[in-house]
Scaffold this motif. Structure first.
Motif, PDB file in Angstrom:
ATOM      1  N   THR A   1      -1.225   9.103   1.291  1.00 14.99           N
ATOM      2  CA  THR A   1      -1.428   7.654   1.458  1.00 14.99           C
ATOM      3  C   THR A   1      -2.494   7.466   2.544  1.00 14.99           C
ATOM      4  O   THR A   1      -2.952   8.450   3.141  1.00 14.99           O
ATOM      5  CB  THR A   1      -0.138   6.937   1.931  1.00 14.99           C
ATOM      6  OG1 THR A   1       0.135   7.351   3.274  1.00 14.99           O
ATOM      7  CG2 THR A   1       1.058   7.228   1.047  1.00 14.99           C
TER       8      THR A   1
ATOM      9  N   PHE B   1       4.975  15.215   3.772  1.00 19.73           N
ATOM     10  CA  PHE B   1       3.571  14.771   3.701  1.00 19.73           C
ATOM     11  C   PHE B   1       3.298  14.142   2.332  1.00 19.73           C
ATOM     12  O   PHE B   1       3.370  14.819   1.314  1.00 19.73           O
ATOM     13  CB  PHE B   1       2.621  15.950   3.907  1.00 19.73           C
ATOM     14  CG  PHE B   1       2.583  16.441   5.325  1.00 19.73           C
ATOM     15  CD1 PHE B   1       1.821  15.783   6.285  1.00 19.73           C
ATOM     16  CD2 PHE B   1       3.305  17.562   5.704  1.00 19.73           C
ATOM     17  CE1 PHE B   1       1.781  16.233   7.603  1.00 19.73           C
ATOM     18  CE2 PHE B   1       3.273  18.022   7.022  1.00 19.73           C
ATOM     19  CZ  PHE B   1       2.513  17.357   7.967  1.00 19.73           C
ATOM     20  N   ILE B   2       2.971  12.857   2.331  1.00 22.68           N
ATOM     21  CA  ILE B   2       2.695  12.128   1.090  1.00 22.68           C
ATOM     22  C   ILE B   2       1.275  11.563   1.179  1.00 22.68           C
ATOM     23  O   ILE B   2       0.880  11.042   2.237  1.00 22.68           O
ATOM     24  CB  ILE B   2       3.722  10.963   0.908  1.00 22.68           C
ATOM     25  CG1 ILE B   2       5.176  11.463   1.014  1.00 22.68           C
ATOM     26  CG2 ILE B   2       3.471  10.225  -0.408  1.00 22.68           C
ATOM     27  CD1 ILE B   2       5.622  12.458  -0.029  1.00 22.68           C
TER      28      ILE B   2
ATOM     29  N   ARG C   1       0.852  -1.205   0.000  1.00 21.99           N
ATOM     30  CA  ARG C   1       0.000   0.000   0.000  1.00 21.99           C
ATOM     31  C   ARG C   1       0.878   1.242   0.000  1.00 21.99           C
ATOM     32  O   ARG C   1       2.066   1.177   0.333  1.00 21.99           O
ATOM     33  CB  ARG C   1      -0.897   0.033   1.250  1.00 21.99           C
ATOM     34  CG  ARG C   1      -1.992  -0.988   1.223  1.00 21.99           C
ATOM     35  CD  ARG C   1      -3.031  -0.741   2.316  1.00 21.99           C
ATOM     36  NE  ARG C   1      -2.560  -1.066   3.646  1.00 21.99           N
ATOM     37  CZ  ARG C   1      -2.500  -0.188   4.648  1.00 21.99           C
ATOM     38  NH1 ARG C   1      -2.871   1.067   4.474  1.00 21.99           N
ATOM     39  NH2 ARG C   1      -2.067  -0.565   5.840  1.00 21.99           N
TER      40      ARG C   1
ATOM     41  N   THR D   1       7.742  -1.702  15.217  1.00 26.50           N
ATOM     42  CA  THR D   1       7.438  -1.788  13.774  1.00 26.50           C
ATOM     43  C   THR D   1       8.410  -0.960  12.943  1.00 26.50           C
ATOM     44  O   THR D   1       8.834  -1.387  11.865  1.00 26.50           O
ATOM     45  CB  THR D   1       5.987  -1.311  13.505  1.00 26.50           C
ATOM     46  OG1 THR D   1       5.113  -2.073  14.328  1.00 26.50           O
ATOM     47  CG2 THR D   1       5.603  -1.498  12.052  1.00 26.50           C
TER      48      THR D   1
ATOM     49  N   TYR E   1       3.937  -7.562   3.368  1.00 26.12           N
ATOM     50  CA  TYR E   1       2.853  -6.839   4.051  1.00 26.12           C
ATOM     51  C   TYR E   1       2.523  -7.640   5.295  1.00 26.12           C
ATOM     52  O   TYR E   1       3.080  -8.739   5.502  1.00 26.12           O
ATOM     53  CB  TYR E   1       1.619  -6.690   3.128  1.00 26.12           C
ATOM     54  CG  TYR E   1       1.037  -8.020   2.693  1.00 26.12           C
ATOM     55  CD1 TYR E   1       1.658  -8.780   1.708  1.00 26.12           C
ATOM     56  CD2 TYR E   1      -0.106  -8.547   3.298  1.00 26.12           C
ATOM     57  CE1 TYR E   1       1.157 -10.024   1.334  1.00 26.12           C
ATOM     58  CE2 TYR E   1      -0.612  -9.777   2.924  1.00 26.12           C
ATOM     59  CZ  TYR E   1       0.022 -10.506   1.944  1.00 26.12           C
ATOM     60  OH  TYR E   1      -0.463 -11.736   1.588  1.00 26.12           O
TER      61      TYR E   1
ATOM     62  N   SER F   1       7.947  -6.698  12.659  1.00 28.53           N
ATOM     63  CA  SER F   1       8.320  -6.445  14.054  1.00 28.53           C
ATOM     64  C   SER F   1       8.539  -7.740  14.839  1.00 28.53           C
ATOM     65  O   SER F   1       8.798  -7.702  16.036  1.00 28.53           O
ATOM     66  CB  SER F   1       7.239  -5.600  14.740  1.00 28.53           C
ATOM     67  OG  SER F   1       6.052  -6.355  14.894  1.00 28.53           O
TER      68      SER F   1
HETATM   69  P1  NAP Z   1       0.571   2.997   4.633  1.00 32.37           P
HETATM   70  O1  NAP Z   1      -0.134   3.521   3.440  1.00 32.37           O
HETATM   71  O2  NAP Z   1      -0.138   2.994   5.943  1.00 32.37           O
HETATM   72  O3  NAP Z   1       1.117   1.509   4.293  1.00 32.37           O
HETATM   73  C1  NAP Z   1       1.816   0.815   5.273  1.00 32.37           C
HETATM   74  C2  NAP Z   1       2.358  -0.475   4.706  1.00 32.37           C
HETATM   75  O4  NAP Z   1       3.186  -1.084   5.730  1.00 32.37           O
HETATM   76  C3  NAP Z   1       1.296  -1.491   4.357  1.00 32.37           C
HETATM   77  O5  NAP Z   1       1.732  -2.245   3.255  1.00 32.37           O
HETATM   78  C4  NAP Z   1       1.227  -2.368   5.619  1.00 32.37           C
HETATM   79  O6  NAP Z   1       0.752  -3.702   5.381  1.00 32.37           O
HETATM   80  C5  NAP Z   1       2.701  -2.397   5.987  1.00 32.37           C
HETATM   81  N1  NAP Z   1       2.947  -2.747   7.393  1.00 32.37           N
HETATM   82  C6  NAP Z   1       2.576  -2.068   8.507  1.00 32.37           C
HETATM   83  N2  NAP Z   1       2.988  -2.723   9.614  1.00 32.37           N
HETATM   84  C7  NAP Z   1       3.625  -3.837   9.180  1.00 32.37           C
HETATM   85  C8  NAP Z   1       4.252  -4.923   9.838  1.00 32.37           C
HETATM   86  N3  NAP Z   1       4.327  -4.990  11.181  1.00 32.37           N
HETATM   87  N4  NAP Z   1       4.810  -5.910   9.070  1.00 32.37           N
HETATM   88  C9  NAP Z   1       4.749  -5.861   7.716  1.00 32.37           C
HETATM   89  N5  NAP Z   1       4.159  -4.851   7.047  1.00 32.37           N
HETATM   90  C10 NAP Z   1       3.595  -3.859   7.767  1.00 32.37           C
HETATM   91  O7  NAP Z   1       1.925   3.820   4.912  1.00 32.37           O
HETATM   92  P2  NAP Z   1       2.729   4.848   3.965  1.00 32.37           P
HETATM   93  O8  NAP Z   1       2.168   6.205   4.174  1.00 32.37           O
HETATM   94  O9  NAP Z   1       2.849   4.294   2.606  1.00 32.37           O
HETATM   95  O10 NAP Z   1       4.157   4.827   4.696  1.00 32.37           O
HETATM   96  C11 NAP Z   1       5.220   4.013   4.249  1.00 32.37           C
HETATM   97  C12 NAP Z   1       6.495   4.442   4.980  1.00 32.37           C
HETATM   98  O11 NAP Z   1       6.738   5.821   4.712  1.00 32.37           O
HETATM   99  C13 NAP Z   1       6.403   4.308   6.496  1.00 32.37           C
HETATM  100  O12 NAP Z   1       7.644   3.889   7.017  1.00 32.37           O
HETATM  101  C14 NAP Z   1       6.114   5.727   6.949  1.00 32.37           C
HETATM  102  O13 NAP Z   1       6.559   5.952   8.264  1.00 32.37           O
HETATM  103  C15 NAP Z   1       6.907   6.507   5.925  1.00 32.37           C
HETATM  104  N6  NAP Z   1       6.450   7.889   5.758  1.00 32.37           N
HETATM  105  C16 NAP Z   1       5.192   8.162   5.267  1.00 32.37           C
HETATM  106  C17 NAP Z   1       4.826   9.488   5.107  1.00 32.37           C
HETATM  107  C18 NAP Z   1       3.471   9.881   4.540  1.00 32.37           C
HETATM  108  O14 NAP Z   1       3.195  11.091   4.494  1.00 32.37           O
HETATM  109  N7  NAP Z   1       2.633   8.961   4.090  1.00 32.37           N
HETATM  110  C19 NAP Z   1       5.700  10.522   5.458  1.00 32.37           C
HETATM  111  C20 NAP Z   1       6.942  10.205   5.949  1.00 32.37           C
HETATM  112  C21 NAP Z   1       7.317   8.887   6.087  1.00 32.37           C
HETATM  113  P3  NAP Z   1      -0.810  -4.092   5.671  1.00 32.37           P
HETATM  114  O15 NAP Z   1      -1.600  -3.435   4.567  1.00 32.37           O
HETATM  115  O16 NAP Z   1      -0.856  -5.568   5.602  1.00 32.37           O
HETATM  116  O17 NAP Z   1      -1.137  -3.524   7.014  1.00 32.37           O
END
Ligand code: NAP
Length: 241
Positions: A187, A184-185, A11, A110, A32, A61
């Motif tokens: 998602t 900020f992305i 995702r 995590t 995932y 984790s």
């Molecule tokens: P997201 O849309 O919530 O997607 C999270 C993904 O991580 C999903 O595929 C989820 O799998 C997986 N995941 C969560 N916990 C897990 C676990 N314990 N084991 C295996 N997979 C796990 O998040 P995102 O916004 O794309 O963020 C991705 C990364 O970018 C993260 O590290 C986040 O901290 C970083 N980030 C995001 C932003 C932002 O603005 N979005 C900004 C800065 C940094 P399931 O679907 O199976 O739960």
């Protein structure tokens, strides 16, 4: 064909990274935790575009799951991971004065402990093959801080520090270790955040797209990035600077 593992590759930012690395010619392992339906969609999209990939669900984790499932995959297939993207991450925001042990521990487990479990598992293969690209998705929150995110900032800041040390340990083996720090992305993670009010703080005046992070990860995984290590590249619309 290089084997690339993308944690949380089903995702958001991880999905865009899985698609980009497949486009780049990698065999992608899409990790995932529980949302199988979304992971299947990414697999289908990669296959429709002529790429190759498979699903590898495990909880990043959990040290034992990482060892059994990821270690088991490498042993069974007699293959190494060439490119590791530590992307899986969560938030559990709260002001520190109200933060529970559970909110602290689940974010550290995590986002931070997963880096140790997953990276340790694939490192030996990279050392033996004398090639590796490790890319850690961190955050602007770990660089400048954010109220309500003491747990999250701590986890991301730790990974940036660990990246520097690990890059020094493995550089001689032609393994690079870098971070990408999104702002900020758009998602699921930022779904509840009001873009209209926050975008005023962002020089580019908008939230970023997941593919704008994925393109930087793709570059760090490519031959063109062979002399970059221990670095953090910000993808935040100018917000940090
Ligand atoms: P997201 O849309 O919530 O997607 C999270 C993904 O991580 C999903 O595929 C989820 O799998 C997986 N995941 C969560 N916990 C897990 C676990 N314990 N084991 C295996 N997979 C796990 O998040 P995102 O916004 O794309 O963020 C991705 C990364 O970018 C993260 O590290 C986040 O901290 C970083 N980030 C995001 C932003 C932002 O603005 N979005 C900004 C800065 C940094 P399931 O679907 O199976 O739960």
């Amino acid at each position: 064909m290089k084997n690339a593992l993308v944690t949380g590759g089903s995702r958001g930012i991880g999905k865009a990274i899985s698609l980009a690395l497949a486009q780049q010619g990698c065999y992608v392992l899409i990790n995932y935790r529980s949302n199988h339906a979304e992971a299947e969609k990414v697999l289908d999209e990669i296959k429709e575009n002529g790429g190759s990939a498979e699903l590898l669900p495990f909880d990043v984790s959990s040290s034992s799951q990482v060892n059994e499932i990821l270690g088991g995959w490498m042993q069974k297939n007699e293959k190494y991971i060439d490119i590791l993207v530590n992307n899986a991450g969560i938030t559990a925001d709260n002001l520190m004065v109200f933060m529970s042990d559970d909110e602290w521990n689940k974010v550290i487990n995590t986002n931070q402990n997963s880096f140790f479990y997953v990276t340790r598992e694939v490192l030996e293969g990279m050392v033996v093959s004398k090639f590796g690209r490790i890319i850690n998705v961190v955050s602007l929150s770990g660089q400048k801080g954010h109220p309500g995110q003491v747990n999250y900032s701590a986890s991301k800041g730790a990974i940036m520090a660990a990246t520097k040390s690990l890059s020094m340990e493995v550089g001689k083996k032609k393994i690079t270790v870098n971070c990408v720090a999104p702002g900020f992305i758009k998602t699921d993670m930022t779904e509840q955040i009001d873009e209209k009010s926050w975008k005023k703080m962002i020089p580019l005046n908008r939230f970023g797209e997941a593919k704008e992070v994925a393109s930087v990860v793709s570059f760090l995984a490519s031959d063109g990035a062979s002399y970059i290590t221990g670095e953090t590249i910000a993808v935040n619309g100018g917000m940090y600077s």
